[in-house]
Design an enzyme around this catalytic site. Structure first.
Site: not given
Ligand code: HXC
Length: 262
Positions: A67, A113, A116, A136
């Protein structure tokens, strides 16, 4: 080809509806707008009598990295999370409740998400680069769209605990070995393989397919005796259909059946 929004591409290929997440700058992070568009597109295909199966695809680098964290970061306590996110979370339920089969075409990150979302679909075709996880906990929360429930049913308690409590990720081949995905294919062909599977399903009698889908889903929700009873009633109902007559007649006439969906 029609496009609900640039971040979500909507196409059809014969009786297969294809929805592609297309927000590469944020690794396909699932914002409210993106999920609204996905649900609208898949819901439209579910109601369209010309569509018999669907593919929900990501991009080669990311199915979806979760998400949109930017939309959640500033949400405060005191009930604000429920107020602001309950409707967003219901998007995943709506996809899980579609009547027609949905194949997730997953390459790269399927996290939070995103994982999911793939699990809310009926089958998953993964590329060799696919990575599944519920990270998460690493950002101070836990899954809210099925990650503790669907993952546990898919891979079992031990691994689900480890993934949900530590953020451990599964590579594609591991995901295959634990039964989370249907197959792993080269990254060049993850979309074509998912479409192929969807076309194979779309060529079957639609009433039987939808009844079988509902019955398999029932297995996840009910105890065995209730599931068997659900299955039996669905089986009996298919004898009301013209496609049952056609299928069994064609078998003895040694020809290919022609389905009319009735
Ligand atoms: C918003 C995101 C994002 C996310 C990545 N980006 N994931 N933006 N929400 N979930 C953005 C980054 O900020 C970045 O923007 C660009 O995408 C590229 O990401 P990087 O981190 O620079 O890439 P990389 O180093 O290759 O790492 C990839 C990654 C990492 C390991 C996937 O991005 C990451 O850990 N993302 C978050 C994963 C996560 O925690 N997901 C769960 C979210 S909570 P910029 O502008 O800097 O280029 C969830 C709850 C669900 O999903 C409930 C339902 C509502």
């Amino acid at each position: 080809m029609t496009s609900i929004a640039a971040e979500v591409i909507v196409e059809t290929e014969g009786a297969v509806g294809i929805v592609t997440l297309n927000r590469p700058s944020a690794l396909n992070a699932l914002s409210i707008a993106v999920m609204d568009a996905v649900v609208e597109a898949l819901g439209g295909f579910d109601r369209d009598p010309g569509i018999h199966a669907m593919v929900l695809a990501g991009l080669p680098k990311a199915f979806a990295a979760g998400a949109d964290i930017g939309e959640m970061k500033n949400i405060t306590g005191g009930g604000a999370a429920e107020q602001q996110l309950a409707n967003h979370l219901s998007h995943w339920d709506k996809i899980g409740n579609l009547k027609k089969p949905v194949i997730a075409a997953v390459s790269g990150f399927a996290l939070g998400g995103g994982c999911e979302l793939a699990m809310a679909c009926d089958m998953i075709v993964a590329s060799e680069t696919a990575v599944f996880g519920q990270p998460e906990v690493l950002i101070g929360v836990m899954p809210g769209a099925g990650g503790t429930q669907r993952l546990t049913k898919a891979v079992g308690k031990q691994l689900s605990m480890e993934m949900n409590l530590t953020g451990r990720k599964l590579a594609a081949r591991e995901a295959l070995s634990f039964g989370l995905v249907n197959r792993v294919v080269p990254v060049e062909s993850f979309l074509s393989e998912a479409k192929k599977l969807a076309h194979t399903i779309a060529a079957q009698p639609p009433l039987a397919v939808q009844a079988a889908k509902a019955s398999v889903r029932e297995a996840l929700d009910s105890k065995l005796s209730e599931g068997l009873s659900f299955e039996r009633q669905s089986f009996f109902r298919l004898f009301d259909s013209q496609d049952q007559k056609e299928g069994m007649t064609a078998f003895f006439e040694k020809r290919k059946p022609v389905w009319n969906g009735k």
